[in-house]
Design a protein around this motif. Structure first.
Motif, PDB file in Angstrom:
ATOM      1  N   LEU A 139       0.829  -1.199   0.000  1.00  0.00           N
ATOM      2  CA  LEU A 139       0.000   0.000   0.000  1.00  0.00           C
ATOM      3  C   LEU A 139       0.866   1.253   0.000  1.00  0.00           C
ATOM      4  N   ARG A 142       2.301   1.641  -3.382  1.00  0.00           N
ATOM      5  CA  ARG A 142       1.288   2.113  -4.309  1.00  0.00           C
ATOM      6  C   ARG A 142       1.010   3.607  -4.102  1.00  0.00           C
ATOM      7  N   ASP A 143       0.937   4.010  -2.831  1.00  0.00           N
ATOM      8  CA  ASP A 143       0.713   5.431  -2.550  1.00  0.00           C
ATOM      9  C   ASP A 143       1.879   6.271  -3.049  1.00  0.00           C
ATOM     10  N   ASP A 146       1.653   6.443  -6.761  1.00  0.00           N
ATOM     11  CA  ASP A 146       0.597   7.387  -7.148  1.00  0.00           C
ATOM     12  C   ASP A 146       1.068   8.828  -6.980  1.00  0.00           C
ATOM     13  N   ALA A 147       1.759   9.072  -5.849  1.00  0.00           N
ATOM     14  CA  ALA A 147       2.261  10.422  -5.603  1.00  0.00           C
ATOM     15  C   ALA A 147       3.301  10.813  -6.648  1.00  0.00           C
TER      16      ALA A 147
END
Length: 366
Positions: A139, A142-143, A146-147
Motif C-alpha cells: 500500500l 502504491r501510494d 501514485d504520488a
C-alpha cells in the motif's frame, strides 16, 4: 491433537503425540477442521494461531473459522475457497481477517485436505501467516507510486506549459523580425527607385532582395508548428515561388528537386540567403540578351550531410562579364563557411554548376 485418526503409518518410534508436540511448538499458525462434523468446525489450533487471532481454544473449538471474517473480507476469495474445500481440493490465498478485538489483519493461508486410507477427506489442515506488513508495504509503495505519478504529471504539465509559452514567444519573435525586415526591404526599394541608374541603385536593389529573402525565412519559421525545426523542401519551394513570381516562363524558369529534410531552425536564414543569392545571380547573369534557359536546384542527403546543387544552362562563368564591385560571390562564400560547408564552382558545359556540401549533426543528420 485430540480427534485425529491414527490410521496413517508413522516412522518407527514416532507417535501422533510427537507430531502434535512439534506442531504445537511451531511458530507457524496452524489450525485443523473436521468436515465430517456439521459446519466444518475447528478441532485443533496451535499456540501461534491463538496468538495470531487473539482467541482462546475454548472460543475456537467447535466453531467454523468464519468467525475471523468481517465487513471487508473479500467475498470472491471466500467463494473460491469454499468451492475448493467442497471438492476436496487444496486452496491457497490471502484474506482480510479480524482478530477477537476487531483488529484487521491479512491472513495468508494454505489449506490441504487430509484423507484416510479409503481416500475420504477426514480433516483440513491449514498453515497460516500474518501478511499485514507485506500489504502495508504494498500500500505504501502504491501510494508512493501514485504520488510520483501525480508529481510527474504536474511537472509534465508545467514543462508543456513552459514549452508552449516558449513556442509562442519564438513565433512572436519570428513574426516581428519578418515584419521589420519587410519594412527595411521596402525602404531600400523606395530609395533604389529614387536613385539614378547605376551601381548604387543596383546595390540597393540587391540588398533589398536579400533582406526580402531573410523575411521569407522568418515567415516560414513563423508558420511551422515546431519552432526548433523546419521542412527544407517546403521552405525552398516557398522561397523559389517568390523568386519565380516575376519571371517570363517562356524564357527562363526555375526547377527544383528537393528531398524532404527536417533541419534546425538556426539554418533557415543562412540557407535562404544562400539559395536566393545563387538563384538570383544565375537569373541575372546567365541569360543575357533574351537568352532562354533554366535554373535547376537540387538538394539531397549525402554521406557528409546535405548536398545542395544550383546549376544553370546559361553562358557559363568564363563568358559572364566581370563585376569588380560584386558582392554576391563573397557573400555566398561567407555563408557556406558559417554553415561549416564546402563550396565548388565549376563549368557545367553549358552553364555554371555550384555544388555545396553542408554537414548535418545531431537531430539534423540523415
Amino acid at each position: 491433537m485430540t480427534g485425529f485418526s491414527k490410521g496413517a503409518s508413522l516412522p518407527s518410534g514416532v507417535t501422533v503425540d510427537v507430531f502434535a508436540a512439534a506442531f504445537e511448538a511451531s511458530p507457524t499458525p496452524m489450525v485443523v477442521t473436521d468436515p465430517r462434523r456439521g459446519d466444518n468446525p475447528v478441532v485443533w489450533a496451535n499456540a501461534a494461531f491463538l496468538t495470531l487471532t487473539g482467541y482462546d481454544r475454548e472460543e475456537l473449538y467447535g466453531y467454523n473459522c468464519r468467525m475471523l471474517q468481517g465487513p471487508h473480507t473479500d467475498a470472491g476469495v471466500l467463494q473460491t475457497m469454499r468451492t475448493a474445500l467442497r471438492a476436496g481440493r487444496p486452496f491457497e490465498g490471502e484474506l482480510l481477517n479480524y482478530r477477537k478485538d476487531g483488529t484487521p489483519f491479512w491472513n495468508g493461508m494454505t489449506i490441504n485436505p487430509v484423507r484416510d486410507e479409503a481416500g475420504e477427506v477426514v480433516y483440513f489442515f491449514s498453515a497460516q501467516a500474518d501478511m499485514t506488513d507485506k500489504h502495508g508495504l504494498e500500500l505504501a509503495l502504491r501510494d508512493a507510486n501514485d504520488a510520483l505519478e501525480r508529481e510527474v504529471g504536474e511537472r509534465t504539465a508545467d514543462l508543456r506549459s513552459a514549452l508552449e509559452q516558449k513556442t509562442a514567444l519564438l513565433h512572436e519573435v519570428d513574426h516581428r523580425v519578418k515584419n521589420n525586415l519587410q519594412v527595411i526591404s521596402s525602404l531600400m526599394l523606395l530609395k533604389a527607385r529614387r536613385t539614378p541608374e547605376g551601381e548604387t541603385r543596383d546595390a540597393l536593389q540587391a540588398m533589398a532582395d536579400r533582406i526580402g529573402a531573410l523575411s521569407t525565412a522568418h515567415r516560414m519559421l513563423y508558420s511551422e508548428g515546431d519552432v526548433s525545426r523546419f521542412d527544407f523542401k517546403e521552405f525552398t519551394n516557398d522561397l523559389i515561388a517568390d523568386l519565380a513570381a516575376g519571371l517570363d516562363e517562356d524564357r527562363t524558369r526555375i526547377e527544383t528537386e528537393i528531398e524532404a529534410l527536417a533541419l534546425s531552425a538556426a539554418m533557415a536564414a543562412p540557407l535562404a540567403l544562400l539559395i536566393h543569392e545563387l538563384a538570383t545571380n544565375a537569373l541575372r547573369h546567365a541569360f543575357p540578351q533574351e537568352r532562354q534557359g533554366r535554373v535547376f536546384i537540387e538538394a539531397r542527403r549525402c554521406e557528409a550531410g546535405m548536398r545542395l546543387v544550383i546549376q544553370d544552362d546559361g553562358i557559363g562563368m568564363a563568358s559572364a562579364p566581370s563585376n569588380a564591385a560584386g558582392f554576391g560571390r563573397t557573400l555566398v562564400e561567407m555563408v557556406v563557411r558559417q554553415l561549416r560547408g564546402t563550396l565548388d564552382w565549376s563549368d557545367a558545359g553549358p552553364g555554371t554548376r555550384i555544388a555545396i556540401t553542408i554537414p548535418l549533426t545531431g537531430a539534423d543528420a540523415p
